[in-house]
Scaffold this motif. Structure first.
Motif, mmCIF file in Angstrom:
data_model
loop_
_atom_site.group_PDB
_atom_site.id
_atom_site.type_symbol
_atom_site.label_atom_id
_atom_site.label_comp_id
_atom_site.label_asym_id
_atom_site.label_seq_id
_atom_site.Cartn_x
_atom_site.Cartn_y
_atom_site.Cartn_z
ATOM 1 N N ARG A 132 -6.134 15.917 -1.100
ATOM 2 C CA ARG A 132 -6.680 14.603 -1.410
ATOM 3 C C ARG A 132 -5.554 13.584 -1.314
ATOM 4 N NH1 ARG A 132 -9.609 11.835 -6.683
ATOM 5 N NH2 ARG A 132 -7.490 11.878 -7.526
ATOM 6 N N LEU A 133 -5.740 12.648 -0.405
ATOM 7 C CA LEU A 133 -4.782 11.553 -0.253
ATOM 8 C C LEU A 133 -5.203 10.386 -1.139
ATOM 9 C CD1 LEU A 133 -4.287 11.493 3.631
ATOM 10 C CD2 LEU A 133 -3.148 12.913 1.904
ATOM 11 N N SER A 134 -4.219 9.692 -1.668
ATOM 12 C CA SER A 134 -4.449 8.484 -2.453
ATOM 13 C C SER A 134 -3.674 7.332 -1.840
ATOM 14 C CB SER A 134 -3.993 8.679 -3.902
ATOM 15 O OG SER A 134 -4.688 9.728 -4.528
ATOM 16 N N CYS A 135 -4.197 6.138 -2.015
ATOM 17 C CA CYS A 135 -3.517 4.932 -1.552
ATOM 18 C C CYS A 135 -3.660 3.881 -2.635
ATOM 19 C CB CYS A 135 -4.114 4.454 -0.243
ATOM 20 S SG CYS A 135 -3.481 2.865 0.320
ATOM 21 N N GLY A 178 0.042 0.859 4.978
ATOM 22 C CA GLY A 178 1.035 1.595 4.219
ATOM 23 C C GLY A 178 2.053 2.253 5.137
ATOM 24 N N GLN A 179 2.988 2.969 4.531
ATOM 25 C CA GLN A 179 4.055 3.617 5.291
ATOM 26 C C GLN A 179 3.648 4.980 5.822
ATOM 27 O OE1 GLN A 179 7.123 2.194 6.116
ATOM 28 N NE2 GLN A 179 5.920 0.443 5.439
ATOM 29 N N GLY A 180 2.590 5.525 5.301
ATOM 30 C CA GLY A 180 2.086 6.798 5.798
ATOM 31 C C GLY A 180 2.521 7.988 4.956
ATOM 32 N N THR A 181 1.716 9.053 5.019
ATOM 33 C CA THR A 181 2.041 10.309 4.357
ATOM 34 C C THR A 181 1.738 11.450 5.330
ATOM 35 O OG1 THR A 181 1.671 11.653 2.364
ATOM 36 C CG2 THR A 181 -0.254 10.528 3.265
ATOM 37 N N GLN A 182 2.656 12.404 5.391
ATOM 38 C CA GLN A 182 2.534 13.486 6.368
ATOM 39 C C GLN A 182 1.584 14.559 5.860
ATOM 40 O OE1 GLN A 182 4.150 13.996 9.539
ATOM 41 N NE2 GLN A 182 2.669 15.682 9.627
ATOM 42 N N VAL A 183 0.661 14.949 6.728
ATOM 43 C CA VAL A 183 -0.229 16.087 6.473
ATOM 44 C C VAL A 183 0.020 17.116 7.571
ATOM 45 C CG1 VAL A 183 -2.616 16.879 6.403
ATOM 46 C CG2 VAL A 183 -1.977 14.732 5.282
ATOM 47 N N ALA A 228 -11.236 -0.252 -10.123
ATOM 48 C CA ALA A 228 -10.543 -0.466 -11.395
ATOM 49 C C ALA A 228 -9.086 -0.002 -11.322
ATOM 50 C CB ALA A 228 -11.264 0.263 -12.512
ATOM 51 N N LYS A 229 -8.828 0.954 -10.439
ATOM 52 C CA LYS A 229 -7.472 1.488 -10.280
ATOM 53 C C LYS A 229 -6.795 0.990 -9.009
ATOM 54 C CE LYS A 229 -8.371 5.767 -12.840
ATOM 55 N NZ LYS A 229 -8.353 7.257 -12.798
ATOM 56 N N ASN A 230 -7.472 0.119 -8.258
ATOM 57 C CA ASN A 230 -6.912 -0.397 -7.001
ATOM 58 C C ASN A 230 -6.481 0.744 -6.075
ATOM 59 O OD1 ASN A 230 -7.316 -2.950 -7.983
ATOM 60 N ND2 ASN A 230 -5.161 -3.540 -8.012
ATOM 61 N N THR A 231 -7.304 1.747 -5.985
ATOM 62 C CA THR A 231 -6.936 2.947 -5.239
ATOM 63 C C THR A 231 -8.089 3.398 -4.346
ATOM 64 O OG1 THR A 231 -5.446 3.655 -7.013
ATOM 65 C CG2 THR A 231 -6.116 5.328 -5.431
ATOM 66 N N LEU A 290 0.864 -1.172 0.000
ATOM 67 C CA LEU A 290 0.000 0.000 0.000
ATOM 68 C C LEU A 290 0.898 1.218 0.000
ATOM 69 C CD1 LEU A 290 -2.536 -1.110 2.767
ATOM 70 C CD2 LEU A 290 -2.878 -1.206 0.303
ATOM 71 N N VAL A 291 0.678 2.112 -0.950
ATOM 72 C CA VAL A 291 1.518 3.297 -1.077
ATOM 73 C C VAL A 291 0.636 4.535 -1.058
ATOM 74 C CG1 VAL A 291 3.206 4.512 -2.469
ATOM 75 C CG2 VAL A 291 3.225 2.006 -2.394
ATOM 76 N N GLU A 292 0.812 5.349 0.003
ATOM 77 C CA GLU A 292 0.046 6.580 0.133
ATOM 78 C C GLU A 292 0.768 7.728 -0.560
ATOM 79 O OE1 GLU A 292 -0.283 4.518 4.291
ATOM 80 O OE2 GLU A 292 1.281 4.922 2.807
ATOM 81 N N SER A 293 -0.019 8.691 -1.003
ATOM 82 C CA SER A 293 0.532 9.910 -1.595
ATOM 83 C C SER A 293 -0.468 11.038 -1.411
ATOM 84 C CB SER A 293 0.849 9.710 -3.077
ATOM 85 O OG SER A 293 -0.327 9.401 -3.793
#
Length: 124
Positions: free
Chosen positions: A19-22, A115-120, A75-78, A4-7
């Motif tokens: 808007r965060l995506s995973c 996932g590894q996390g994303t900083q907000v 469909a995008k696994n997101t 799982l990759v967050e952005s």
């Protein structure tokens, strides 16, 4: 192995939006519920939002209800987290997780992979 990759994290002023995506790989994404959690410095990880496999059921923490929206595109696994009207207290590392089952749940122990996390950071 599931990945799982967050952005989408970053610095935003109070009242702003992000808007965060995973993006998920390694598992049949569409069969499982997904969730977002967050952890602020010095605090425990807390539930933010969850969505069932179809998107038909969602849950939100009281602190974000009406401001955040979770959604998914199988469909995008997101999975996404739209965050509006951000407040300084929303500052945290945000993690996405994939459930062991198809339902939406607020319970972190029911999530199999993280996932590894994303900083907000919300600050003026």
């Amino acid at each position: 192995q599931v990945q799982l990759v967050e952005s989408g994290g970053g610095l935003v002023q109070p009242g702003g939006s992000l808007r965060l995506s995973c993006a998920a790989s390694g598992r049949t994404f569409s069969r499982y519920g997904m969730g977002w959690f967050r952890q602020a410095p010095g605090k425990e990880r807390e539930f933010v939002a969850a969505i069932s496999w179809s998107g038909g059921m969602t849950y939100y923490a009281d602190a974000v209800k009406g401001r955040f929206t979770i959604s998914r595109d199988n469909a995008k696994n997101t999975v996404y987290l739209q965050m509006n009207s951000l407040k300084p207290e929303d500052t945290a590392v945000y993690y996405c997780a994939i459930n062991r089952e198809a339902v939406a749940t607020t319970i972190p122990q029911r999530y199999a992979y993280w996932g590894q996390g994303t900083q907000v950071t919300v600050s003026s």
